[in-house]
Design a protein around this motif. Structure first.
Motif, PDB file in Angstrom:
ATOM      1  N   GLU A 179      -4.566  -8.329  10.293  1.00  0.00           N
ATOM      2  CA  GLU A 179      -3.987  -7.467   8.956  1.00  0.00           C
ATOM      3  C   GLU A 179      -2.989  -6.170   9.441  1.00  0.00           C
ATOM      4  O   GLU A 179      -3.573  -5.647  10.358  1.00  0.00           O
ATOM      5  N   SER A 180      -2.058  -5.978   8.974  1.00  0.00           N
ATOM      6  CA  SER A 180      -1.334  -4.742   9.435  1.00  0.00           C
ATOM      7  C   SER A 180      -0.668  -4.029   7.925  1.00  0.00           C
ATOM      8  O   SER A 180      -0.466  -4.846   6.939  1.00  0.00           O
ATOM      9  N   GLY A 181      -0.336  -2.923   7.931  1.00  0.00           N
ATOM     10  CA  GLY A 181       0.422  -2.367   6.842  1.00  0.00           C
ATOM     11  C   GLY A 181      -0.218  -1.360   5.814  1.00  0.00           C
ATOM     12  O   GLY A 181       0.502  -0.899   5.081  1.00  0.00           O
ATOM     13  N   GLY A 182      -1.539  -1.290   6.107  1.00  0.00           N
ATOM     14  CA  GLY A 182      -2.437  -0.435   5.291  1.00  0.00           C
ATOM     15  C   GLY A 182      -1.926   1.280   5.761  1.00  0.00           C
ATOM     16  O   GLY A 182      -1.263   1.280   6.740  1.00  0.00           O
ATOM     17  N   GLY A 183      -2.406   2.031   5.029  1.00  0.00           N
ATOM     18  CA  GLY A 183      -1.941   3.395   4.979  1.00  0.00           C
ATOM     19  C   GLY A 183      -2.346   4.301   4.001  1.00  0.00           C
ATOM     20  O   GLY A 183      -2.928   3.947   2.935  1.00  0.00           O
ATOM     21  N   LEU A 184      -1.642   5.443   3.825  1.00  0.00           N
ATOM     22  CA  LEU A 184      -1.801   6.540   2.695  1.00  0.00           C
ATOM     23  C   LEU A 184      -0.509   6.680   2.006  1.00  0.00           C
ATOM     24  O   LEU A 184       0.537   7.075   2.597  1.00  0.00           O
ATOM     25  N   VAL A 185      -0.642   6.425   0.682  1.00  0.00           N
ATOM     26  CA  VAL A 185       0.509   6.656  -0.051  1.00  0.00           C
ATOM     27  C   VAL A 185       0.055   7.612  -1.538  1.00  0.00           C
ATOM     28  O   VAL A 185      -0.975   7.285  -1.908  1.00  0.00           O
ATOM     29  N   GLN A 186       1.296   8.204  -2.088  1.00  0.00           N
ATOM     30  CA  GLN A 186       1.021   8.707  -3.423  1.00  0.00           C
ATOM     31  C   GLN A 186       0.915   7.732  -4.371  1.00  0.00           C
ATOM     32  O   GLN A 186       1.673   6.571  -4.326  1.00  0.00           O
ATOM     33  N   ALA A 187       0.277   7.974  -5.868  1.00  0.00           N
ATOM     34  CA  ALA A 187       0.312   7.180  -6.824  1.00  0.00           C
ATOM     35  C   ALA A 187       1.797   6.708  -7.169  1.00  0.00           C
ATOM     36  O   ALA A 187       2.582   7.666  -7.023  1.00  0.00           O
ATOM     37  N   GLY A 188       2.428   5.590  -7.453  1.00  0.00           N
ATOM     38  CA  GLY A 188       3.159   5.274  -7.780  1.00  0.00           C
ATOM     39  C   GLY A 188       4.337   4.601  -6.517  1.00  0.00           C
ATOM     40  O   GLY A 188       5.496   4.236  -6.496  1.00  0.00           O
ATOM     41  N   GLY A 189       3.644   4.945  -5.430  1.00  0.00           N
ATOM     42  CA  GLY A 189       4.364   4.427  -3.994  1.00  0.00           C
ATOM     43  C   GLY A 189       4.282   2.948  -3.805  1.00  0.00           C
ATOM     44  O   GLY A 189       3.630   2.195  -4.684  1.00  0.00           O
ATOM     45  N   VAL A 197      -6.123   0.823   2.499  1.00  0.00           N
ATOM     46  CA  VAL A 197      -5.144   1.301   1.527  1.00  0.00           C
ATOM     47  C   VAL A 197      -5.701   2.413   0.949  1.00  0.00           C
ATOM     48  O   VAL A 197      -6.633   2.007   0.298  1.00  0.00           O
ATOM     49  N   THR A 198      -4.968   3.569   1.048  1.00  0.00           N
ATOM     50  CA  THR A 198      -5.329   4.745   0.264  1.00  0.00           C
ATOM     51  C   THR A 198      -4.198   5.248  -0.580  1.00  0.00           C
ATOM     52  O   THR A 198      -3.266   5.496  -0.140  1.00  0.00           O
ATOM     53  N   VAL A 199      -4.918   5.601  -1.855  1.00  0.00           N
ATOM     54  CA  VAL A 199      -3.727   5.885  -2.826  1.00  0.00           C
ATOM     55  C   VAL A 199      -4.184   7.417  -3.513  1.00  0.00           C
ATOM     56  O   VAL A 199      -5.162   7.548  -4.016  1.00  0.00           O
ATOM     57  N   SER A 200      -3.532   8.286  -3.261  1.00  0.00           N
ATOM     58  CA  SER A 200      -3.636   9.641  -3.885  1.00  0.00           C
ATOM     59  C   SER A 200      -2.995  10.006  -5.070  1.00  0.00           C
ATOM     60  O   SER A 200      -1.868   9.425  -5.530  1.00  0.00           O
ATOM     61  N   SER A 201      -3.653  11.039  -5.851  1.00  0.00           N
ATOM     62  CA  SER A 201      -3.158  11.231  -7.241  1.00  0.00           C
ATOM     63  C   SER A 201      -2.032  12.133  -7.253  1.00  0.00           C
ATOM     64  O   SER A 201      -1.874  13.005  -6.092  1.00  0.00           O
ATOM     65  N   LYS A 233      -1.613   2.482  -7.698  1.00  0.00           N
ATOM     66  CA  LYS A 233      -2.629   3.567  -8.472  1.00  0.00           C
ATOM     67  C   LYS A 233      -3.726   3.908  -7.580  1.00  0.00           C
ATOM     68  O   LYS A 233      -4.101   3.227  -6.637  1.00  0.00           O
ATOM     69  N   PRO A 234      -4.249   4.933  -8.149  1.00  0.00           N
ATOM     70  CA  PRO A 234      -5.737   5.309  -7.124  1.00  0.00           C
ATOM     71  C   PRO A 234      -6.622   4.292  -6.967  1.00  0.00           C
ATOM     72  O   PRO A 234      -7.574   4.118  -6.219  1.00  0.00           O
ATOM     73  N   GLU A 235      -6.806   3.571  -8.317  1.00  0.00           N
ATOM     74  CA  GLU A 235      -7.790   2.382  -8.131  1.00  0.00           C
ATOM     75  C   GLU A 235      -7.440   1.198  -7.466  1.00  0.00           C
ATOM     76  O   GLU A 235      -8.293   0.470  -6.950  1.00  0.00           O
TER      77      GLU A 235
END
Length: 120
Positions: A6-16, A116-120, A86-88
């Motif tokens: 698997e690949s493509g995970g990372g950190l994004v802001q909510a809505g991204g 996968v990490t989603v920040s508010s 979403k953060p969820e």
């Protein structure tokens, strides 16, 4: 034996958005269903999306309208396009496949997961 990467995970802001990839390799004749699951801290692993060898799809209610699963069967690869995150949605995302081995046995396999990490 079948290996899944698997690949493509990372950190994004909510809505991204993010797009995950899962590629199968090894001693198999064909890949049937290709699935995505996820597991958040302190929670059980849950189903996210499925695509069959014929291209039929199925989604968890929590991601309908936001996520889209697809596949390139010639490349033995599945994708998960994730929009309006979403953060969820923060979790480790796992690829799971049913493979028909060269022996003609059917066996399920899991990848190692991608964060996968989603920040508010």
């Amino acid at each position: 034996q079948v290996q899944l990467v698997e690949s493509g995970g990372g950190l994004v802001q909510a809505g991204g958005s993010l797009r995950l990839s899962c590629t199968a390799s090894g001693g198999f004749f064909a890949i049937n269903d290709m699935d995505w699951y996820r597991q958040a801290p302190g929670k059980q692993r849950e189903f996210v999306a499925r695509i069959t060898s014929g291209g039929n799809t199925n989604y968890a209610e929590s991601v309908k309208g936001r996520f889209a699963i697809s596949r390139d069967s010639a490349k033995n690869t599945a994708y998960l396009q994730m929009n309006s995150l979403k953060p969820e949605d923060k979790a480790v995302y796992y690829c799971s496949v049913e493979a028909i081995l060269v022996t003609r046995d059917r066996t399920g396999y899991w990848g190692q997961g991608t964060q996968v990490t989603v920040s508010s």
